[in-house]
Design an enzyme around this catalytic site. Structure first.
Site, PDB file in Angstrom:
ATOM      1  NE  ARG A  52       0.334  -5.214  11.484  1.00  0.00           N
ATOM      2  CZ  ARG A  52      -0.793  -5.456  10.840  1.00  0.00           C
ATOM      3  NH1 ARG A  52      -1.857  -4.701  11.038  1.00  0.00           N
ATOM      4  NH2 ARG A  52      -0.879  -6.461  10.019  1.00  0.00           N
ATOM      5  CD  GLN A 107      -2.866  -1.278   2.291  1.00  0.00           C
ATOM      6  OE1 GLN A 107      -2.515  -1.929   3.268  1.00  0.00           O
ATOM      7  NE2 GLN A 107      -4.020  -0.649   2.259  1.00  0.00           N
ATOM      8  CG  HIS A 151      -0.739  -6.371   5.075  1.00  0.00           C
ATOM      9  ND1 HIS A 151      -0.828  -5.735   6.295  1.00  0.00           N
ATOM     10  CD2 HIS A 151      -1.875  -6.043   4.421  1.00  0.00           C
ATOM     11  CE1 HIS A 151      -1.965  -5.041   6.368  1.00  0.00           C
ATOM     12  NE2 HIS A 151      -2.618  -5.212   5.241  1.00  0.00           N
ATOM     13  CE1 TYR A 166      -9.550   0.170   9.613  1.00  0.00           C
ATOM     14  CE2 TYR A 166      -9.273  -2.205   9.739  1.00  0.00           C
ATOM     15  CZ  TYR A 166      -8.738  -0.938   9.563  1.00  0.00           C
ATOM     16  OH  TYR A 166      -7.393  -0.787   9.345  1.00  0.00           O
ATOM     17  CD  GLU A 204      -8.426   0.528   2.079  1.00  0.00           C
ATOM     18  OE1 GLU A 204      -7.354   0.673   2.685  1.00  0.00           O
ATOM     19  OE2 GLU A 204      -9.211  -0.413   2.307  1.00  0.00           O
TER      20      GLU A 204
HETATM   21  C1  GAL Z   1      -7.552  -3.835   6.633  1.00  0.00           C
HETATM   22  C2  GAL Z   1      -6.246  -4.114   5.941  1.00  0.00           C
HETATM   23  C3  GAL Z   1      -5.439  -2.887   5.650  1.00  0.00           C
HETATM   24  C4  GAL Z   1      -6.263  -1.670   5.285  1.00  0.00           C
HETATM   25  C5  GAL Z   1      -7.455  -1.508   6.194  1.00  0.00           C
HETATM   26  C6  GAL Z   1      -8.409  -0.402   5.815  1.00  0.00           C
HETATM   27  O1  GAL Z   1      -8.479  -4.815   6.319  1.00  0.00           O
HETATM   28  O2  GAL Z   1      -5.445  -4.975   6.720  1.00  0.00           O
HETATM   29  O3  GAL Z   1      -4.506  -3.230   4.669  1.00  0.00           O
HETATM   30  O4  GAL Z   1      -6.543  -1.625   3.964  1.00  0.00           O
HETATM   31  O5  GAL Z   1      -8.185  -2.682   6.250  1.00  0.00           O
HETATM   32  O6  GAL Z   1      -9.324  -0.853   4.886  1.00  0.00           O
END
Ligand code: GAL
Length: 480
Positions: A79, A22, A122, A294, A420
């Site tokens: 990280r 990313q 990742h 999230y 993203e």
């Molecule tokens: C997670 C992922 C990240 C980042 C984040 C925000 O699922 O590990 O790489 O993209 O979501 O969408």
């Protein structure tokens, strides 16, 4: 928002998170091989606006400045992830120039007083390994163990904290079950062997890292509470199956040595007695458990003729026995994700209750995308909604700690605006704004807010003797 900062216990570690694909860019440079994401993004229609990550935010060349943004916020931990195809272009032979980059990055972090916490994997699988079956092939797990050994041999003298895998659930579901992420296999429930092989890779990597002196090893799993939409038993059943497939399939093997159900166990494609041996390896006790959070999910049993499209980031194909419905009454980020900090407290408590052997938890990702405006004439990026999101979620962590959950750290996703995945660059998660044309970095208000939160924490007993964090001056966006 309350005026006093959220406070966590002494010694709690604040950090920031990113991942290689990313941010790094430098595709094909210094011997880097192609990953499944290069193949995916090259296919028309896969990524919003047809964007790709060949340059990303060019962290490969700007890592020194980037470390400064991390260190001057006072972050204790950073990280990041290592790019497997940079280190092993074809997934096998080592490319020393790829390792040189991480050598430089680690040295720079240590000089700046930031603890490196690399993630091995990742999502950027070397394309050559995908061509040989990817995560559907058990051999990929053993290839990851060799990669773990190669990086630990090079970095293990300075890196003591490791994360094996990132969000095996999202990688399996979006990339292998559905087609929204690389490698876009679309296998449906037949994707479960990809889950098992990633879990096996985690177990093998823990062994390899520890054999090279790793002090603290963990994994980063995505978790979210799943609740049924209503009281109908069919909804409860649908929610439980969805949670099994998205949460517990990836944590039960690690934290209690088995899959959540016989159905899932038998769909892993690995037969006894090998399966039992694998599970033994996968469940080796960890030093910490990483939780990426999230938003929560609400599920119901599908109602005939009802349109469920657009509720989640990806649509669940028709014919499966669960459907997502919008989280009622929640505010949303600009990515459309429900903002529910109490659900983070909820999942941290649920994990504590579900797993008697749960090690200390680190929230390895949490953050929000808002479509921030470009820096104004004074160089300020005002992002009050991100500050409110992070403030609410840090308080949610404090609530979980007060309720007895052993949470030791929190990493903001992300340090920088970045690529993203299938959403491209519109979705900005960073504390630091990155201009798409010039790649210029600008600290957002949330960066200054985070710095002040870290500075306000009680002193850590074990850090009392450590050198003072780097001194900083307030910038144009510094909140008073
Ligand atoms: C997670 C992922 C990240 C980042 C984040 C925000 O699922 O590990 O790489 O993209 O979501 O969408």
């Amino acid at each position: 928002m309350p005026s006093s900062p959220p406070l966590l216990p002494p010694g709690f570690r604040f950090g920031m998170a990113t991942s290689a694909y990313q941010i790094e860019g430098a595709a094909g440079l210094d011997g880097k091989g192609p990953s499944i994401w290069d193949t995916f993004t090259a296919r028309p229609g896969t990524v919003r606006h047809g964007e790709d990550a060949r340059t990303a935010i060019d962290h490969y060349h700007r890592y020194e400045e980037d470390v400064t943004h991390i260190a001057e916020a006072g972050a204790h931990d950073y990280r990041f992830s290592l790019s497997w195809p940079r280190v092993m272009p074809e997934g096998g032979a080592v490319n020393p120039r790829g390792l040189d980059f991480y050598d430089r990055l680690v040295d720079r972090l240590l000089e700046a007083g930031v603890r490196p916490v690399p993630t091995l994997y990742h999502w950027d699988l070397p394309q050559a390994l995908e061509d040989a079956g990817g995560w559907m092939n058990r051999a990929t797990a053993h290839a990851l163990a060799r990669y773990a050994t190669a990086v630990a041999e090079r970095l293990g003298d300075r890196v003591h904290d490791w994360i094996t895998m990132n969000e095996m659930s999202v990688h399996t579901l979006y990339g292998y079950a559905l087609t929204d992420h690389a490698p876009a296999r679309g296998l449906g429930l037949a994707a479960l062997p990809a889950a098992h092989h990633q879990l096996l890779a985690h177990g093998l990597a823990v062994q390899a890292l520890r054999a090279h002196g790793a002090a603290r090893t963990g994994v980063a799993n995505q978790h979210f509470p799943v609740s049924p939409a209503g009281g109908d038993p069919a909804d409860t059943e649908a929610a439980a199956l969805f949670s099994d497939l998205t949460n517990w399939t990836f944590s039960d093997p690690v934290l209690r040595g088995d899959y959540p159900s016989e159905l899932i166990r038998s769909a892993t494609g690995t037969a006894e007695p090998r399966l039992a041996e694998d599970l033994e390896l996968i469940s080796a006790p960890l030093d910490f458990y990483g939780v990426n959070y999230y938003e929560p999910t609400v599920i119901e049993a599908p109602r005939e003729g009802k349109d469920y499209r657009g509720v989640m980031e990806v649509d669940i194909p028709e014919g499966l026995p669960f459907s997502p419905v919008p989280v009622a009454g929640a505010e949303r980020t600009d990515f459309g994700w429900a903002i529910v900090p109490s659900a983070l407290t909820g999942i941290l408590r649920e994990l504590r209750d579900r797993y008697p052997a749960l090690p200390p938890v680190v929230v390895t990702e949490n953050g929000a995308s808002f479509h921030d405006a470009a820096p104004d004439a004074r160089g300020r990026v005002a992002d009050p909604r991100r500050i409110a999101y992070l403030d609410g979620h840090l308080r949610a962590v404090a609530d979980a700690v007060a309720a007895g959950a052993d949470v030791r750290g929190y990493y903001v996703w992300s340090a920088f605006d970045n690529f993203e995945w299938a959403a491209g660059y519109d979705e900005r998660f960073g504390l630091v704004h990155v201009d798409r044309a010039t790649l210029r970095r600008t600290r957002k208000d949330s960066w200054y807010w985070y710095r002040d939160v870290i500075a306000a924490q009680p002193p850590a007993p074990d850090r009392a003797a450590a050198p003072d964090p780097p001194q900083t001056t307030g910038g144009p966006g510094a909140p008073s």
